[in-house]
Write a protein that holds these residues in place. Structure first.
Motif, PDB file in Angstrom:
ATOM      1  N   TRP A 291      37.042  -8.761  -5.995  1.00  0.00           N
ATOM      2  CA  TRP A 291      37.427  -9.504  -4.799  1.00  0.00           C
ATOM      3  C   TRP A 291      38.518 -10.482  -5.151  1.00  0.00           C
ATOM      4  CZ3 TRP A 291      34.030 -13.944  -2.573  1.00  0.00           C
ATOM      5  CH2 TRP A 291      33.638 -14.811  -3.583  1.00  0.00           C
ATOM      6  N   LEU A 324      28.288 -12.190   3.968  1.00  0.00           N
ATOM      7  CA  LEU A 324      29.111 -13.190   3.291  1.00  0.00           C
ATOM      8  C   LEU A 324      28.699 -14.568   3.785  1.00  0.00           C
ATOM      9  CD1 LEU A 324      31.522 -13.474   1.315  1.00  0.00           C
ATOM     10  CD2 LEU A 324      33.004 -13.578   3.324  1.00  0.00           C
ATOM     11  N   TRP A 355      37.902 -10.361   5.255  1.00  0.00           N
ATOM     12  CA  TRP A 355      37.497 -11.457   6.125  1.00  0.00           C
ATOM     13  C   TRP A 355      38.645 -12.458   6.238  1.00  0.00           C
ATOM     14  CZ3 TRP A 355      34.366  -9.508   2.299  1.00  0.00           C
ATOM     15  CH2 TRP A 355      33.141  -8.956   2.695  1.00  0.00           C
ATOM     16  N   PRO A 370      29.525 -12.610  -3.135  1.00  0.00           N
ATOM     17  CA  PRO A 370      28.323 -11.907  -2.672  1.00  0.00           C
ATOM     18  C   PRO A 370      27.816 -10.973  -3.766  1.00  0.00           C
ATOM     19  CG  PRO A 370      30.288 -10.893  -1.749  1.00  0.00           C
ATOM     20  CD  PRO A 370      30.754 -12.100  -2.511  1.00  0.00           C
TER      21      PRO A 370
END
Length: 766
Positions: A291, A324, A355, A370
């Motif tokens: 991420w 999340l 997001w 997460p």
């Protein structure tokens, strides 16, 4: 079952039923539709729920299925569409529904909660009919078989033992050793009980049918078992006819048509092992997670984008968006971006969950990752992601992107890196010379204290002289002969003394001993090497070391003059008090008196960013590069400038070592060369490396030299081309005149621009 196969293959895509529901005056709209109103038992349909302009917050449709229908799988994605002349964001959810038993069913109602508003669509009607009987063919003319002379249809599934949700590849192969032509009306294998993707393009291979070479036409499909048990992949059908046959038979083409039917394949689907982690979201495969944020700095009123990527080989289309939880951010509805392998192929793909985040407060905010768990069929166990935490620096609304703000708006990255106007950096060549002098001095001091290698010779010669002085007769002449041998070994000249000694020993002559003793002792004393003067050697060694230390002290550089340093601190205090314009005036005055300090250029670049003057910030960044390398404040400002789009086309910075680091390296290497001076090769190699260390800062300054560069002030078209130069872009200046300027953008693009659209990097002010 042919219609079932067509539906499974995705041929029926028209929207046949829909409903719309939204409160009066609301922007958000919800639509639901089925891919078909009627389906045969054993087939499937797709329920599509579309949410337009969902706004922030989670969106997840809810509906119920009556007995006789079953849920096979789901997927989701994001897109955009025109709605009343504007572009609307759309979230689309697709649910595959299996038709198990004949009958009439109502699917729904479908409810979608968007924020605090609940949207409801009426139930959708679906009619499930009994399976249709296969089309009848005249038995005398139509061959219905699993193989024919020269042709065969095969369905293969790999693996035939799979876990629930595991990626399975289906291959449909048509093998022929002679020419056949398709009659159409082909039926793909039934994959009821699997979530299926579409077939890929045809692949043509070479194989063998029996003992004969054959042409192979192969199509591939990715399928995913949805429940444990023994699931049968149905047989496929293909209608073919030999090419070049006689069409004159009274029955026409039906006399030559052959319907090949493949064998069905049974797949054993086993359940996933017990003990799945609470974070298990249904992923099965060999997966890796990562991420990242789109940038590391923002303001409180500016959103950032967070992306969570999963890559690998597995059931990527079935993965749902992970939960999340970020208390310091307002999290807007996530979207999905897929990049899968070509249909049917077993190569790694990617699914990205995205997001949009809006910070709730300022400061350095932490984003805890997460935890996502999945099952790895290769290892036979569950795996969990272990992602690093991310950080983003958030400033108050309207300010420059930055962090660590002290009193006012002055960033800590600059406050912790004080300006040094008028300071002189270290001189690597002076430090290198200092190291060489110190090394030579230390070597000489060491040699002065070492044992004299001729001391034993001097002792032997002294004993020999004492024997010559006190001996008489035969003993004297033996000692005299030893003296001659010593002289010959040490390069001394015996002269007439040797003849006298030989005449006595071999000729029987009588020669007075004193006539031999005195000249022989004189010649031995002359041949004896003198003793070294250790005091003088050590004094010279001390002088060399002292000279090296003095040069080293000079080469370490010079701090900023106290008066200029005090003015720089006063200007920083003005910035802390939010008196940015006054601070900028003081910094510019300091730059004009003592240019070149990277920390001072960083302050002026930051002030330009506060004024939203990207070209000026780019100019000050390039000027600061000509100073010492790796200045913390300048690196911070340069990162902000790049985030705003500046420094495009700027030259590289060269070696990343600071002057003091290059000086220390050169000094250490030259010191080693001095200590190894008697060993030519090692000393020469060390001196060569020391010279390279001296040249590093020179090369860096030449690469960062601002002389031939300019920065685009406003958007301007490069004459003679259709290329527009953007503000903050760096170009190389080839010619400058009052009416035009010739610049080079990139390697091969050059042209003329208006001089008023450029800012020269070389100069005192913007």
């Amino acid at each position: 079952m042919r219609a079932v196969g067509r539906i499974a293959a995705g041929a029926l895509t028209a929207v046949l039923a829909s409903c719309v529901s939204a409160p009066a005056g609301a922007v958000t709209r919800v639509e639901a539709s089925l891919s078909a109103r009627n389906v045969e038992a054993g087939g499937s349909v797709t329920l599509v729920v579309t949410v337009s302009d969902p706004g922030p917050g989670g969106v997840e449709p809810q509906y119920s299925l009556p007995p006789g229908l079953s849920a096979l799988g789901s997927s989701s994605g994001q897109g955009a569409a025109l709605d009343d002349g504007r572009v609307a964001t759309q979230l689309q959810y697709r649910y595959s529904i299996g038709a198990d038993e004949p009958g009439r069913y109502d699917i729904g109602p479908i409810r979608v909660r968007v924020g605090r508003q609940l949207y409801e669509c009426n139930a959708l009607a679906l009619v499930v009919t009994p399976p249709a009987a296969p089309r009848a063919h005249a038995p005398v003319f139509l061959a219905h078989r699993s193989s024919a002379p020269g042709a065969q249809l095969v369905v293969e599934v790999e693996p035939q033992r799979a876990y629930v949700g595991q990626l399975v590849q289906l291959k449909l192969r048509f093998l022929q050793t002679q020419g056949f032509e398709s009659r159409g009306d082909n039926v793909p294998p039934s994959v009821t009980g699997f979530w299926a993707e579409g077939f890929g393009d045809e692949v043509h291979l070479r194989g063998r049918l029996g003992d004969r070479p054959a042409d192979v036409t192969e199509r591939r499909q990715r399928i995913y078992p949805l429940a444990p048990g023994a699931i049968t992949v149905g047989s496929a059908e293909v209608s073919i006819a030999p090419t070049g046959g006689s069409p004159d038979s009274p029955e026409g083409d039906d006399a030559r048509t052959i319907v090949l039917t493949s064998d069905s394949v049974r797949v054993r689907v086993v359940p996933l092992p017990a003990g799945a982690p609470s974070t298990f979201a249904g992923g099965v495969g060999t997966l890796t997670w990562s991420w990242q944020l789109d940038r590391g700095h923002t303001t409180q009123d500016q959103a950032i984008t967070l992306g969570l990527d999963v890559r690998g080989l597995g059931n990527l289309p079935l993965l749902k968006t992970p939960a999340l939880s970020l208390p310091d951010f307002e999290v807007f509805a996530g979207t999905v971006d897929d990049s899968f392998a070509p249909p049917g192929e077993l190569t790694p793909g990617r699914r990205r969950f995205v997001w949009t985040l809006l910070p709730r407060r300022t400061g350095t905010l932490r984003l805890d990752p997460p935890v996502v768990s999945w099952f790895d069929p290769a290892g036979g166990g569950y795996r969990s992601s272990h992602l690093p935490a991310l950080e983003v620096d958030v400033l108050g609304p309207g300010g420059p992107a930055g962090s660590d703000v002290q009193a006012g708006t002055f960033p800590g990255a600059l406050a912790n890196d004080p300006a040094r106007p008028g300071a002189r950096p270290a001189l690597p060549w002076v430090i290198g010379l200092a190291g060489l002098l110190a090394g030579l001095g230390l070597r000489r001091w060491r040699d002065a204290g070492a044992t004299d290698p001729l001391e034993d010779e001097r002792r032997f010669a002294g004993e020999l002289l004492a024997t010559l002085k006190r001996s008489r007769g035969a003993e004297f002449w033996r000692a005299a002969n030893h003296g001659l041998e010593w002289l010959a070994a040490h390069g001394g000249e015996a002269g007439s003394v040797a003849a006298s000694i030989a005449s006595v020993r071999y000729g029987g002559r009588v020669v007075p001993e004193d006539d031999v003793r005195r000249p022989l002792a004189q010649r031995i004393g002359d041949a004896l090497p003198p003793r070294p003067n250790r005091a003088i050697s050590r004094a010279l060694a001390a002088l060399l070391v002292l000279a090296g230390l003095t040069a080293g002290a000079f080469g370490l550089g010079r701090p900023a003059p106290p008066a200029l340093a005090a003015r720089a601190r006063a200007a920083d205090q003005l910035a802390r008090e939010a008196r940015t314009a006054a601070a900028a005036s003081a910094w510019v005055a300091l730059w004009r008196e003592a240019p070149g300090d990277a920390a001072l250029a960083a302050r002026l670049g930051w002030e330009a960013l506060v004024r939203h003057d990207l070209p000026a910030a780019t100019v000050w960044t390039l000027r600061g590069r000509a100073g010492d390398a790796r200045d913390g404040g300048l690196e911070w400002v340069e990162a902000r400038v790049r985030e705003e789009g500046g420094l495009g086309g700027a030259p590289g910075e060269g070696a990343p070592l600071r002057a003091i680091e290059c000086a220390a390296l050169a000094g250490a290497l030259a010191l080693g060369a001095g200590l190894e001076w008697s060993r030519r090769w090692s000393a020469g190699l060390l001196l060569a490396f020391a010279a390279m260390a001296v040249a590093l800062p020179i090369a860096r300054v030449r690469l960062a030299r601002p002389a031939p560069l300019a920065v685009v002030r406003t958007s301007v078209l490069l004459r003679g081309t259709d290329v527009a130069l953007d503000p903050g872009q760096v170009v190389r200046l080839e010619e400058w005149a009052s009416t035009h300027a010739t610049v080079r953008a990139g390697r091969d693009l050059s042209g003329e621009v208006d001089p008023a659209a450029l800012m020269l990097v070389a100069g005192e002010g913007p």
